[in-house]
Design an enzyme around this catalytic site. Structure first.
Site, mmCIF file in Angstrom:
data_model
loop_
_atom_site.group_PDB
_atom_site.id
_atom_site.type_symbol
_atom_site.label_atom_id
_atom_site.label_comp_id
_atom_site.label_asym_id
_atom_site.label_seq_id
_atom_site.Cartn_x
_atom_site.Cartn_y
_atom_site.Cartn_z
ATOM 1 C CG ASP A 212 -0.200 0.172 2.551
ATOM 2 O OD1 ASP A 212 -0.718 0.805 3.366
ATOM 3 O OD2 ASP A 212 0.996 -0.332 2.546
ATOM 4 C CG ASP A 214 4.675 5.305 4.983
ATOM 5 O OD1 ASP A 214 4.168 4.301 5.584
ATOM 6 O OD2 ASP A 214 5.091 6.265 5.248
#
Length: 290
Positions: A212, A214
């Site tokens: 993903d 940050d």
């Protein structure tokens, strides 16, 4: 036991290698304590490899709790010359998307509580670490990905891995600071492994698996645990394919890495002045210099 030259360290989501055959579990003790788990040895397309789940097969070890010294020392005891390290990471750059793979060539150390050397207790060594991963091994991983041509997986060759202490993730201010430094991805484990692997004269490279963005990215607030777990699972499937192809390429064309002689000019202490106890403790690493 026969020497096994290729070691695989699996990170979050990658706790085993499905394609391994002729599996045996090996439990080792080292002068630095017990590794994260038993080592799984087996065959990938006629090549013997050894696999270690970094956090244990039940993911029970925090990044700060990992027995880094024991893990790398035990791989050295087994005869490993190449370490393929798979690791889940967050992205610090918009163009590095979830499910992308990165082969970083630089690190920035933000850890605080790590034992990142085998040396001390009467022996001093300073390894060269300007190029912290083996470029040749990174190139082989990249070639493996190109051979596979995986759909929906983009490869980023090069980049900087920010290694933070954890276990909490970054604040937004920290995340933006790392972006301003030119950080590409962020994780909690690989730099310590890279330092110890270099001291152990093992070629080391990271296959970073992006789960993903940050927290710098506003879209991060909408990421669910379910999405991250789904990405971990998909990354693990793709990573196993890349590792399998990489193992095949190494077996077909084993190479000499600069890492394989990293201690040649790094040890400052005359070995005849080192105590027998320290020599014995570091025997797997020092044996060719004694």
């Amino acid at each position: 036991m026969e020497a096994i030259t290729i070691g695989i360290i699996g990170g979050s989501g990658l706790y085993k290698m499905e394609a391994l055959q002729d599996i045996k579990e090996v439990t080792l003790e080292t002068p630095f304590g017990s590794p994260s788990d038993s080592f799984i040895t087996g065959t990938l397309d006629n090549t013997r490899v050894v696999f270690l789940p970094r956090h244990g097969r039940n993911h029970h070890l925090l990044p700060s709790e990992l027995p880094f010294q024991a893990n790398i020392y035990a791989l050295k005891q087994l005869g490993v010359k190449y370490i393929l390290s798979a690791s889940a990471v967050g992205s610090l750059q918009k163009e590095i998307k979830p499910l992308d793979f990165v082969i970083p060539d630089q690190f920035i150390d933000r850890t605080k509580n790590r034992q990142a050397t085998f040396f001390g207790e009467g022996i001093v060594a300073h390894i060269a670490f300007g190029h912290p991963v083996c470029g040749k091994l990174g190139n082989v991983i990249a070639q493996a990905m190109k051979n596979l041509n995986l759909p929906d997986v983009s490869l980023h060759e090069g980049g900087t891995y920010i290694c933070m202490e954890g276990p909490a993730f970054s604040t937004i201010a920290e995340s933006n600071l790392y972006r301003s430094w030119g950080g590409s991805i962020i994780g909690m484990t690989n730099l310590t492994e890279a330092k110890l692997a270099r001291e152990a004269e093992i070629a080391y490279a990271t296959l970073a698996l992006v789960t993903d963005y940050d927290c710098w990215n506003p879209e991060h607030d909408h990421v669910t645990v379910e999405t991250v777990i789904q990405n971990l699972h998909q990354n693990a499937i793709n990573a196993q394919k890349v590792i399998r192809e990489t193992v095949k390429l190494i077996a077909e064309n084993p190479f000499i890495s600069d890492a394989h002689s990293a201690l040649q000019t790094a040890i400052l202490t005359p070995l005849e002045k080192v105590s027998p106890e320290t020599k014995e403790k570091l025997n797997a690493i020092l044996t060719k210099y004694l």
